[in-house]
Design a protein around this motif. Structure first.
Motif, PDB file in Angstrom:
ATOM      1  N   ASP A  96      62.166  -0.526 -45.205  1.00 47.94           N
ATOM      2  CA  ASP A  96      62.832   0.243 -46.263  1.00 47.94           C
ATOM      3  C   ASP A  96      61.968   1.384 -46.801  1.00 47.94           C
ATOM      4  N   ARG A  97      60.683   1.293 -46.572  1.00 50.39           N
ATOM      5  CA  ARG A  97      59.786   2.381 -46.993  1.00 50.39           C
ATOM      6  C   ARG A  97      59.791   3.526 -45.987  1.00 50.39           C
TER       7      ARG A  97
ATOM      8  N   HIS B 187      72.492  -4.370 -45.052  1.00 53.49           N
ATOM      9  CA  HIS B 187      71.128  -3.995 -45.447  1.00 53.49           C
ATOM     10  C   HIS B 187      70.985  -2.471 -45.440  1.00 53.49           C
TER      11      HIS B 187
ATOM     12  N   SER C 180      64.514 -11.315 -43.685  1.00 50.17           N
ATOM     13  CA  SER C 180      63.998 -12.138 -44.793  1.00 50.17           C
ATOM     14  C   SER C 180      62.469 -12.132 -44.855  1.00 50.17           C
ATOM     15  N   ASP C 181      61.828 -11.527 -43.857  1.00 44.22           N
ATOM     16  CA  ASP C 181      60.371 -11.381 -43.839  1.00 44.22           C
ATOM     17  C   ASP C 181      60.011 -10.173 -44.718  1.00 44.22           C
ATOM     18  N   ALA C 182      59.320 -10.451 -45.822  1.00 44.40           N
ATOM     19  CA  ALA C 182      59.083  -9.407 -46.833  1.00 44.40           C
ATOM     20  C   ALA C 182      58.230  -8.264 -46.284  1.00 44.40           C
ATOM     21  N   THR C 183      57.257  -8.584 -45.435  1.00 42.53           N
ATOM     22  CA  THR C 183      56.426  -7.514 -44.864  1.00 42.53           C
ATOM     23  C   THR C 183      57.282  -6.601 -43.995  1.00 42.53           C
ATOM     24  N   TYR C 184      58.102  -7.232 -43.169  1.00 44.44           N
ATOM     25  CA  TYR C 184      58.994  -6.500 -42.257  1.00 44.44           C
ATOM     26  C   TYR C 184      59.952  -5.603 -43.043  1.00 44.44           C
ATOM     27  N   SER C 185      60.667  -6.199 -44.014  1.00 45.21           N
ATOM     28  CA  SER C 185      61.651  -5.427 -44.780  1.00 45.21           C
ATOM     29  C   SER C 185      60.988  -4.355 -45.635  1.00 45.21           C
ATOM     30  N   GLY C 186      59.795  -4.679 -46.111  1.00 44.04           N
ATOM     31  CA  GLY C 186      59.077  -3.693 -46.929  1.00 44.04           C
ATOM     32  C   GLY C 186      58.789  -2.418 -46.140  1.00 44.04           C
TER      33      GLY C 186
ATOM     34  N   HIS D 172      70.243   0.188 -48.640  1.00 47.87           N
ATOM     35  CA  HIS D 172      68.963   0.914 -48.693  1.00 47.87           C
ATOM     36  C   HIS D 172      69.080   2.358 -48.220  1.00 47.87           C
TER      37      HIS D 172
ATOM     38  N   LYS E  25      64.897 -11.195 -38.973  1.00 48.45           N
ATOM     39  CA  LYS E  25      63.598 -10.841 -39.572  1.00 48.45           C
ATOM     40  C   LYS E  25      63.734 -10.199 -40.954  1.00 48.45           C
TER      41      LYS E  25
END
Ligand code: G3I
Length: 456
Positions: free
Chosen positions: A64-65, A99, A55-61, A103, A53
């Motif tokens: 990492d936030r 990852h 590579s899913d931008a919503t997930y990674s966003g 981060h 997952k």
């Protein structure tokens, strides 16, 4: 205009202004993410992550936030890391570790020895072959990630449900009751810097199962088996509800001298009830000095292993739920006490100049040493018990020669100089008649051992 009413209005306006100022002041100080707020309290806030997952931008966003600790949801399990015996496969797990490194997130390792999610070849094993395979697995996986893991779930879910308070039957359990301590000793030898945890579910309140785990931890601490932490999965639902003794249960384990962690939190309630329960768990952790962090078992409800229960902090679209807000508010409002440093053992600066003393039972003012050997084909663990005589000792050295062909691959609670094995800073002092233990892991055959002991 009526003066009294005017005055009252001014007073109210003034109070409102003060309230606004206070509100602004506190919100200016309050952290705005789970990870940052937990860090303010000396703790972490983590989540389970699936490599595919990332590579899913919503997930990674969101990851990492909000989160500063990561547990691989499946990628470090036995079936993933050793699909064929002796052939290790770290691709997906390495991806998560990379990852995290990129981060600034730390890693919880999950899980080295577990009755479930074993590769087929291990499921079909038993006895000595399985014991050897487990030791080899832990040595390799914990060794591969040496220095990169904050805490390992060394053993997962080894106790039975229900009121019996016993061990869960499994192929690992059938290799002998000592399989858990062998797993911990092996993990310590492979990665001495990682905290080593026992992790389980339905242990989130004071009950027969959690008391069985408590008794094991108490025994491990007494015998020097290396355990640093206990994980409480906290998969809360109506069948396994959040109970009022949740905090007390964490505290009783912490009082044994281990860290406690909430390791797989998800709560299958909805709305306000869910939000309140998340806040309660968060407050309980903050109230226990040795509760070092909370991990939720996934990011969005759709990421959950039980997604139809919507048990997480973000909805399917990645929006914050009421449970998120209540958790963040509880973190921001929480206590300011940080967990203490890792070691609980008293540190001594004794400079040992041991005097030789009788090594037989009840050996005067010196000490005696005895060994117990766990031997399997090709390897062994020797546990050495150092017992003080009729007076306390502040330092000890055990003379112990292993047979030709035996090679030491790891030790714990001891410093070695050839055939002399001496106390480390925290276990030199042994009260009269009491004992401490250290361990030696090796390949080959340990044979019959004749240890001597010198105490001072
Ligand atoms: O990756 C395969 C996929 O290729 C295949 O098509 C699919 C078909 O079923 O399976 C996929 O693997 C699944 C894997 O999750 C990844 O989604 C496995 O079947 C499934 O068994 C596995 O479930 C995991 C479960 O542990 C296994 O016991 C869950 O994701 C994971 O959340 C869950 O986590 C456990 C903790 O490790 C221990 N505590 C309880 C917790 C919840 O059960």
């Amino acid at each position: 205009m009526d003066r009294a009413r005017t005055g009252g209005a001014i007073a109210l306006a003034g109070a409102a202004a003060i309230a606004v100022v206070v509100g602004l002041a506190s919100s200016a100080q309050a952290a705005t993410t789970l990870g940052a707020s937990a860090a303010d309290k000396g703790r972490y806030f983590g989540t389970a992550v699936a490599a595919y997952k990332l590579s899913d931008a919503t997930y990674s966003g969101i990851l990492d936030r909000e989160f500063n600790m990561i547990t691989p949801e499946n990628e470090m399990k036995w079936d993933a890391t050793e699909p064929t015996q002796g052939q290790f496969s770290y691709g997906s797990a390495d991806q998560i570790v990379a990852h995290a490194n990129a981060h600034g997130q730390r890693m919880r390792g999950h899980a080295l020895a577990w009755y479930s999610q074993q590769p087929g070849w291990a499921q079909n094993m038993s006895g000595t072959a399985l014991r050897n395979a487990m030791v080899n697995h832990i040595t390799n996986v914990a060794g591969h990630y040496k220095g990169k893991i904050y805490a390992w779930d060394v053993v997962n879910e080894a106790f039975a449900d229900g009121g019996g308070g016993g061990r869960r039957d499994s192929n690992l359990q059938r290799t002998g009751n000592d399989w858990i301590e062998v797993a911990f000793r092996t993990a310590r030898a492979a990665d001495p810097g990682a905290k080593l945890c026992y992790n389980d579910y339905n242990t989130d309140g004071i009950n027969a199962k959690s008391t069985a785990v408590y008794t094991m931890v108490q025994d491990f601490k007494a015998r020097g088996v290396p355990i640093d932490c206990v994980g409480f999965q906290s998969h809360i639902n109506s069948g396994s509800p959040l109970t009022s003794d949740y905090q007390a249960n964490l505290q009783r384990f912490a009082d044994l001298g281990v860290d406690v962690q909430i390791t797989e939190l998800d709560i299958a309630y909805s709305g306000t009830q869910q939000a309140n329960a998340y806040a309660s768990v968060t407050k309980a952790c903050l109230a226990v000095a040795r509760c070092t962090g909370i991990t939720v078992w996934g990011i969005r409800d759709s990421d959950s292993w039980r997604s139809s229960d919507n048990p997480l902090l973000f909805d399917n679209n990645g929006n914050k739920k009421a449970a998120y807000t209540s958790t963040l508010d509880a973190l921001n409002a929480g206590g300011t006490t940080s967990p203490p440093p890792v070691s609980t053992s008293p540190s001594r600066s004794a400079s040992p100049s041991p005097s030789t003393s009788p090594s037989g039972p009840g050996g005067g003012q010196g000490c005696t040493a005895t060994t117990s050997v766990n031997q399997w084909q090709g390897g062994f663990v020797v546990t050495v018990r150092v017992t003080a005589g009729s007076a306390a000792i502040n330092a000890w050295t055990v003379g112990l020669t292993l047979p030709t062909g035996a090679t030491v691959t790891g030790t714990w609670n001891v410093t070695r100089s050839g055939n002399s094995w001496s106390n480390v800073s925290y276990n030199g002092h042994v009260n009269a008649g009491q004992y401490t233990e250290f361990g030696i892991q090796g390949t080959g055959t340990a044979g019959t051992l004749s240890p001597t002991c010198a105490g001072s």
